[in-house]
Scaffold this active site. Structure first.
Site, PDB file in Angstrom:
ATOM      1  CG  HIS A 234      -8.305  46.258 -14.324  1.00  0.00           C
ATOM      2  ND1 HIS A 234      -9.296  45.890 -15.202  1.00  0.00           N
ATOM      3  CD2 HIS A 234      -7.831  47.454 -14.800  1.00  0.00           C
ATOM      4  CE1 HIS A 234      -9.429  46.809 -16.142  1.00  0.00           C
ATOM      5  NE2 HIS A 234      -8.543  47.759 -15.934  1.00  0.00           N
ATOM      6  CG  HIS A 272     -18.278  42.014 -16.875  1.00  0.00           C
ATOM      7  ND1 HIS A 272     -18.726  43.311 -16.722  1.00  0.00           N
ATOM      8  CD2 HIS A 272     -16.950  42.100 -17.126  1.00  0.00           C
ATOM      9  CE1 HIS A 272     -17.713  44.140 -16.888  1.00  0.00           C
ATOM     10  NE2 HIS A 272     -16.623  43.432 -17.131  1.00  0.00           N
ATOM     11  CG  ASP A 313     -10.846  37.936 -17.079  1.00  0.00           C
ATOM     12  OD1 ASP A 313      -9.942  38.598 -17.614  1.00  0.00           O
ATOM     13  OD2 ASP A 313     -11.671  38.438 -16.291  1.00  0.00           O
TER      14      ASP A 313
END
Length: 367
Positions: A234, A272, A313
């Site tokens: 996460h 994603h 990220d």
């Protein structure tokens, strides 16, 4: 998709496809190349096909809901719709053009004015700082909304202070002062905080709502979210991406990609589940900065080889390296910003009065 593609994917007749459109399960638009024809949104069709393939048995639907599946908790706070992140019916990427975290909090908490986060002092450990707030904190149940908003603001301020924010004023300026950022760095932090403020029912938000459903105190709810965010799958993805980049710089991007895929890890920083056409948060951040040479080489290699786009990220690591932010600053930005969303979800869940208590499907001996 074209009409024929949609019919083939769903394996239905034209009448059924039109029924899905009329029920707003599938979006239809005129074909720019021929206004007499229609195009059908591929995301909608694929999602509908997956639901139909799973069947409608209650246990199958419930099981699928726990892993990127059926929506299970009603919320008016945020969602991902047609490739966009939405905060209360407004695109987060548009809000990030002009808002700070304080205005984003007001929107998510449904308050008329920007939230003023108090000056907070904290140690250098967010877990300990939030745990200290739980001592003597009162349950969410039966409390005045104003008290809960104040407690939520205190939690966010404490989180920011624990990650180094200093002084008063907007959170992005507190961080900029702590990290000695120039105007461009401060702007990147401001934008990132707004884009990270919420992301629908992700694992840490779900944990926060479970805690809130029991009536736990606000700091305890935020602590539950932070504990869940700390997991490597996460909020801990930053470390994995740094390892991936280090390997790519050592042995070459193509070789590193092959190795990571062979290990079954996937590629941290790319792709994603909710954004098949690219993470809009990453696009928003990367539109205003240029990743360094190593990151750019890795980005291009992944795009050429797999067609995957950078996710949030990757964008956070690009900001970290460009502005020489402290170690784990990507996680810090995640935690500070997402605490705003956790407060919103704790408030919304507490207002329902319902306890979140799913059932397990026992797989041991039953005789």
């Amino acid at each position: 998709m074209t009409r024929d593609d949609a019919l083939a994917t769903l394996n239905v007749r034209s009448q059924t496809l039109y029924a899905y459109v009329s029920r707003k399960l599938i979006e239809r638009r005129p074909d720019p190349g021929d206004p007499r024809l229609s195009l059908y949104r591929g995301d909608d069709i694929l999602a509908l096909a997956q639901r139909r393939a799973r069947g409608r048995r209650q246990s199958a639907v419930a099981a699928s809901a726990l892993a990127w599946g059926e929506p299970v908790i009603p919320t008016a706070i945020a969602t991902v719709r047609h490739g966009d992140l939405i905060y209360r019916d407004r695109a987060a990427t548009e809000l990030a053009e002009h808002m700070g975290l304080e205005e984003a909090a007001a929107l998510l908490w449904e308050q008329p004015d920007a939230i003023i986060f108090p000056k907070a002092s904290a140690g250098n450990d967010a877990f300990q700082s939030l745990a200290a707030l739980t001592m003597g904190a009162r349950s969410l149940v039966g409390r005045r909304a104003e008290k809960l908003f104040n407690e939520g603001a205190q939690c966010v301020a404490t989180m920011a202070a624990a990650f180094g924010a200093i002084g008063t004023g907007p959170v992005h300026r507190r961080l900029a002062a702590a990290w000695s950022l120039n105007a461009n760095g401060e702007e990147s932090v401001r934008r990132a905080l707004v884009l990270l403020a919420d992301h629908e029912l992700n694992p840490s938000t779900f944990a926060t709502r479970v805690a809130a459903s029991t009536g736990a105190a606000m700091p305890a709810c935020i602590l539950a979210g932070l504990a869940t965010l700390s997991g490597p799958k996460h909020g801990g993805a930053e470390a994995a991406l740094e390892s991936f980049l280090l390997e790519a710089s050592s042995v070459g991007a193509d070789t590193a990609i092959e190795r990571w895929l062979a290990r079954g890890h996937g590629l941290p920083g790319f792709g994603h589940q909710l954004y098949p056409y690219g993470d809009p948060r990453a696009r928003s951040l990367l539109a205003n900065i240029q990743p360094d040479a190593e990151l750019a080489t890795l980005r291009d290699a992944v795009a050429d080889g797999l067609g995957l786009q950078p996710n949030i990220d990757f964008a956070l690591l690009a900001i970290t390296r460009l502005h020489t932010l402290p170690p784990r600053s990507g996680f810090a930005l995640f935690a500070i910003a997402r605490s705003v969303g956790w407060v919103a979800h704790a408030l919304e869940q507490a207002a329902t009065g319902a306890v979140i208590r799913p059932r397990a499907r026992y797989q041991g001996k039953t005789d």
